[in-house]
Design a protein around this motif. Structure first.
Motif, PDB file in Angstrom:
ATOM      1  N   ILE A 144      14.166  33.366 -41.189  1.00 58.93           N
ATOM      2  CA  ILE A 144      12.782  33.826 -40.994  1.00 58.93           C
ATOM      3  C   ILE A 144      12.565  33.838 -39.491  1.00 58.93           C
ATOM      4  N   ASP A 145      12.869  34.965 -38.880  1.00 68.91           N
ATOM      5  CA  ASP A 145      12.952  35.009 -37.425  1.00 68.91           C
ATOM      6  C   ASP A 145      11.646  35.444 -36.775  1.00 68.91           C
ATOM      7  N   ASN A 146      11.581  35.210 -35.478  1.00 68.14           N
ATOM      8  CA  ASN A 146      10.473  35.664 -34.631  1.00 68.14           C
ATOM      9  C   ASN A 146       9.126  35.059 -35.023  1.00 68.14           C
ATOM     10  N   PHE A 147       9.165  33.883 -35.633  1.00 73.43           N
ATOM     11  CA  PHE A 147       7.929  33.203 -35.983  1.00 73.43           C
ATOM     12  C   PHE A 147       8.021  31.741 -35.562  1.00 73.43           C
ATOM     13  N   PRO A 148       6.873  31.144 -35.205  1.00 71.44           N
ATOM     14  CA  PRO A 148       6.881  29.708 -34.924  1.00 71.44           C
ATOM     15  C   PRO A 148       7.343  28.933 -36.152  1.00 71.44           C
ATOM     16  N   TYR A 149       7.843  27.734 -35.909  1.00 65.75           N
ATOM     17  CA  TYR A 149       8.404  26.928 -36.992  1.00 65.75           C
ATOM     18  C   TYR A 149       7.384  26.659 -38.097  1.00 65.75           C
ATOM     19  N   ASP A 150       6.120  26.513 -37.724  1.00 64.51           N
ATOM     20  CA  ASP A 150       5.100  26.134 -38.700  1.00 64.51           C
ATOM     21  C   ASP A 150       4.388  27.328 -39.333  1.00 64.51           C
ATOM     22  N   THR A 151       4.937  28.545 -39.170  1.00 55.89           N
ATOM     23  CA  THR A 151       4.330  29.715 -39.806  1.00 55.89           C
ATOM     24  C   THR A 151       4.332  29.536 -41.318  1.00 55.89           C
ATOM     25  N   THR A 152       3.216  29.802 -41.954  1.00 53.69           N
ATOM     26  CA  THR A 152       3.099  29.571 -43.393  1.00 53.69           C
ATOM     27  C   THR A 152       3.552  30.786 -44.195  1.00 53.69           C
ATOM     28  N   LYS A 153       3.807  30.557 -45.477  1.00 52.90           N
ATOM     29  CA  LYS A 153       4.149  31.645 -46.388  1.00 52.90           C
ATOM     30  C   LYS A 153       3.012  32.652 -46.456  1.00 52.90           C
ATOM     31  N   GLU A 154       1.790  32.162 -46.431  1.00 49.17           N
ATOM     32  CA  GLU A 154       0.634  33.049 -46.492  1.00 49.17           C
ATOM     33  C   GLU A 154       0.579  33.976 -45.286  1.00 49.17           C
ATOM     34  N   GLU A 155       0.908  33.450 -44.114  1.00 50.11           N
ATOM     35  CA  GLU A 155       0.904  34.276 -42.902  1.00 50.11           C
ATOM     36  C   GLU A 155       1.996  35.340 -42.952  1.00 50.11           C
ATOM     37  N   LEU A 156       3.158  34.986 -43.488  1.00 49.16           N
ATOM     38  CA  LEU A 156       4.227  35.972 -43.634  1.00 49.16           C
ATOM     39  C   LEU A 156       3.840  37.049 -44.641  1.00 49.16           C
ATOM     40  N   ARG A 159       1.562  39.496 -42.999  1.00 47.89           N
ATOM     41  CA  ARG A 159       2.282  40.398 -42.083  1.00 47.89           C
ATOM     42  C   ARG A 159       2.977  41.522 -42.848  1.00 47.89           C
ATOM     43  N   VAL A 160       3.623  41.182 -43.955  1.00 47.55           N
ATOM     44  CA  VAL A 160       4.330  42.200 -44.733  1.00 47.55           C
ATOM     45  C   VAL A 160       3.337  43.213 -45.301  1.00 47.55           C
ATOM     46  N   ILE A 161       2.286  42.727 -45.924  1.00 44.03           N
ATOM     47  CA  ILE A 161       1.302  43.621 -46.542  1.00 44.03           C
ATOM     48  C   ILE A 161       0.618  44.495 -45.496  1.00 44.03           C
ATOM     49  N   SER A 162       0.417  43.948 -44.296  1.00 46.07           N
ATOM     50  CA  SER A 162      -0.297  44.680 -43.240  1.00 46.07           C
ATOM     51  C   SER A 162       0.572  45.705 -42.540  1.00 46.07           C
ATOM     52  N   ASN A 163       1.887  45.449 -42.472  1.00 42.99           N
ATOM     53  CA  ASN A 163       2.751  46.296 -41.653  1.00 42.99           C
ATOM     54  C   ASN A 163       3.715  47.173 -42.437  1.00 42.99           C
ATOM     55  N   LEU A 192       9.172  38.731 -50.664  1.00 45.34           N
ATOM     56  CA  LEU A 192       8.538  39.630 -49.686  1.00 45.34           C
ATOM     57  C   LEU A 192       9.167  41.014 -49.740  1.00 45.34           C
ATOM     58  N   LEU A 193      10.492  41.065 -49.868  1.00 45.35           N
ATOM     59  CA  LEU A 193      11.148  42.370 -49.952  1.00 45.35           C
ATOM     60  C   LEU A 193      10.742  43.098 -51.230  1.00 45.35           C
ATOM     61  N   ALA A 194      10.589  42.355 -52.317  1.00 44.36           N
ATOM     62  CA  ALA A 194      10.214  42.972 -53.589  1.00 44.36           C
ATOM     63  C   ALA A 194       8.849  43.651 -53.512  1.00 44.36           C
ATOM     64  N   LEU A 195       7.974  43.140 -52.667  1.00 42.33           N
ATOM     65  CA  LEU A 195       6.632  43.719 -52.563  1.00 42.33           C
ATOM     66  C   LEU A 195       6.641  45.119 -51.983  1.00 42.33           C
ATOM     67  N   VAL A 196       7.687  45.464 -51.224  1.00 46.27           N
ATOM     68  CA  VAL A 196       7.715  46.778 -50.582  1.00 46.27           C
ATOM     69  C   VAL A 196       8.893  47.627 -51.053  1.00 46.27           C
ATOM     70  N   CYS A 197       9.610  47.156 -52.061  1.00 42.75           N
ATOM     71  CA  CYS A 197      10.712  47.915 -52.662  1.00 42.75           C
ATOM     72  C   CYS A 197      10.454  47.976 -54.172  1.00 42.75           C
ATOM     73  N   GLN A 227      -0.391  34.906 -56.185  1.00 47.33           N
ATOM     74  CA  GLN A 227      -0.801  35.149 -57.562  1.00 47.33           C
ATOM     75  C   GLN A 227      -1.207  36.597 -57.841  1.00 47.33           C
ATOM     76  N   PRO A 228      -1.911  37.283 -56.916  1.00 45.41           N
ATOM     77  CA  PRO A 228      -2.259  38.683 -57.196  1.00 45.41           C
ATOM     78  C   PRO A 228      -1.051  39.596 -57.401  1.00 45.41           C
ATOM     79  N   TYR A 229       0.105  39.179 -56.910  1.00 41.48           N
ATOM     80  CA  TYR A 229       1.309  40.007 -57.005  1.00 41.48           C
ATOM     81  C   TYR A 229       2.275  39.489 -58.078  1.00 41.48           C
TER      82      TYR A 229
END
Length: 236
Positions: A144-156, A159-163, A192-197, A227-229
């Motif tokens: 899980i690169d380019n993120f601070p160590y304490d980045t949460t699953k919710e924040e990731l 990012r995926v849904i937004s980008n 996360l990959l499943a959400l966009v594939c 849960q929504p997904y």
């Protein structure tokens, strides 16, 4: 299959099969690459039926043996017609290499990609997006690169849904060879990959890692943010 390293001192394995060879798995060092080049084994168009080419590099990065990423892309895609080449194995992936493969037409043919290094999660997204015909991906568990160590699953997830909207329509299978970095990270990457594939429905790993990986996926799916997904993610 000639792994982990080419065992001969000449081109004996490649004599007389240039017009029939379809599958090749070959370990390459700089000396082996020089040897086979000296015998003109991999000339452009030399193997017209080649469909599956995997090259494992055992001396540093793949780019150590080629002047530029474009040279490597030309080497792999040039020895067989692009219309036939369906599977490629690589030791590593980087953005210049992705660009080189795209410019050489890999996006119009590659369906199976095997990476022996550990990619970053966003490298995986870029790969799948750059190769729209890709159906099968084989890697170790991504970082899980380019993120601070304490980045949460919710924040990731945000990012995926937004980008990303749609990354790969044809991807259906991802084999993760190792989850030594933690089952939660491997599980999160898969979800996360499943959400966009939309057609990605099969994530596989070795037998003894399957149960903890599935458990980690279920725990993430049951969290409030995911849960929504859940209906989509439980198709995996």
């Amino acid at each position: 299959m000639l792994m982990p390293e080419y065992p001969f001192g000449d081109d004996v394995v490649f004599r007389g099969n240039a017009s029939t060879l379809k599958y090749l798995e070959l370990g390459l060092t700089s000396s082996t690459a020089s040897l086979l080049r000296g015998f003109n084994v991999f000339m452009p168009g030399s193997h017209p039926l080649l469909q599956h080419a995997t090259f494992e590099f055992y001396e540093g990065d793949v780019l150590d043996l080629f002047a530029t990423p474009f040279d490597y892309a030309q080497f792999v895609l040039g020895i067989g017609p692009r219309s036939h080449m369906r599977a490629i194995g690589m030791s590593s992936v980087c953005q210049p290499l992705l660009s080189a493969f795209s410019s050489h037409g890999a996006h119009s043919c590659i369906q199976v990609l095997k990476l022996s290094n550990t990619p970053g999660l966003w490298d995986v997204f870029t790969l799948v997006k750059s190769l729209p015909l890709l159906t099968d991906l084989h890697t170790s568990a991504p970082t899980i690169d380019n993120f601070p160590y304490d980045t949460t699953k919710e924040e990731l997830l945000v990012r995926v849904i937004s980008n990303y909207t749609l990354v790969g329509e044809r991807l259906r299978f991802w084999h993760i060879s190792s989850s030594s970095r933690g089952y939660d990270k491997a599980a999160l990457s898969v979800l996360l990959l499943a959400l966009v594939c939309p057609n990605f429905t099969h994530a596989a790993t070795c037998h003894f890692q399957r149960e903890p990986l599935m458990k980690a996926m279920e725990e993430i799916i049951d969290s409030d943010a995911f849960q929504p997904y859940a209906p989509r993610l439980r198709r995996l």
